[in-house]
Scaffold this motif. Sequence first.
Motif, PDB file in Angstrom:
ATOM      1  N   GLU A 219      -5.274   7.154  15.304  1.00 30.05           N
ATOM      2  CA  GLU A 219      -4.400   6.296  16.113  1.00 30.05           C
ATOM      3  C   GLU A 219      -5.111   5.835  17.385  1.00 30.05           C
ATOM      4  O   GLU A 219      -4.899   4.719  17.847  1.00 30.05           O
ATOM      5  CB  GLU A 219      -3.102   7.026  16.461  1.00 30.05           C
ATOM      6  N   GLU A 226      -6.727  -2.459  19.031  1.00 33.55           N
ATOM      7  CA  GLU A 226      -5.590  -3.332  19.330  1.00 33.55           C
ATOM      8  C   GLU A 226      -5.660  -3.819  20.776  1.00 33.55           C
ATOM      9  O   GLU A 226      -5.487  -5.016  21.045  1.00 33.55           O
ATOM     10  CB  GLU A 226      -4.303  -2.544  19.090  1.00 33.55           C
ATOM     11  N   ARG A 259      -1.919   3.147   7.764  1.00 30.01           N
ATOM     12  CA  ARG A 259      -1.577   3.044   9.192  1.00 30.01           C
ATOM     13  C   ARG A 259      -2.036   1.706   9.787  1.00 30.01           C
ATOM     14  O   ARG A 259      -1.328   1.106  10.599  1.00 30.01           O
ATOM     15  CB  ARG A 259      -2.193   4.206   9.973  1.00 30.01           C
ATOM     16  N   ARG A 263       0.504  -0.979  11.347  1.00 32.22           N
ATOM     17  CA  ARG A 263       0.313  -1.462  12.718  1.00 32.22           C
ATOM     18  C   ARG A 263      -0.094  -2.934  12.755  1.00 32.22           C
ATOM     19  O   ARG A 263      -0.493  -3.444  13.782  1.00 32.22           O
ATOM     20  CB  ARG A 263      -0.714  -0.587  13.429  1.00 32.22           C
TER      21      ARG A 263
END
Length: 280
Positions: A219, A226, A259, A263
């Motif tokens: 993450e 991101e 994931r 996302r």
Amino acid sequence: MIEDSRKVATNPASGQERPHDSGGASTGSGDVDAGGLLPRLSHMTGRRVPFRTATVGLDQPILSVTFDDYPQSAFDPGARILEDHGVRGTFYAASGLFGLTDSRWTVAGADTVADLHARGHEIALHGHAHRAANRMRTAAFAADLAANRAALRRIVPTLTRENYAFPYGLCGLMQKRHLAGTVRSCRSVQPGVNAGRIDLHFIKAVEISVRGLTEANLERWLDTAEAARGWLVLFTHDVCDAPSPYGTTPQVLARVVARALERRFAVLPVAAALDRAGIA
Ligand SMILES: [Zn+2]
């Protein structure tokens, strides 16, 4: 972290050094001072000198999953795991290794190249003999690269403007210059997110492995990509329940892809990622 590790893996069956992407070395007639200072300096210089740069600033972050060498388990279940999520990956093939087995894995056979290509995966270059670029004279390096390209194009004649990954992540100034004139991009093993101004012939990449990207730090890597509006390139080798230190499990690979998609990352092979980023 993992860049430039110089460990040498030995195949107990043959006593030969067995290259893989985070260690190893080989010697041959085209070598430059194997094990010496010059290859190291060439790598250190080469990685700092861009021959072509581009700017990455994406509305939607991108994740690329790539496989080096690539072991049979990257073909199955690796490719299938990506397909189960509706995405495709990049397979950097060292054509001289096809079908070879060592203590860590069996490299997929040449027959898998056409299959992967037909299924929408990207076939990319990784040197024919899988030797460190900075340990080969430029002419020998160019010949090995040409052999790699020719072998893959015999299987998939439509390949063009291939991407390349440095075996062991090691470059070399003159070798990198040659690559800049003949491949679209080069992938390193320097961890990081590609964002802002990037060197197209030393693309950063994070290894999916116990010492690289894991479920525990996944993450954070996605957060970083991101926030930077960047392109996160991952690489791994074998995909099995008891992977080598350079590989991962089917569960972790599936989790990474799931994931990223949850996302709202675009999950694309390297060539498609460059297209998406507007990089010719
Ligand atoms: Zn490799």
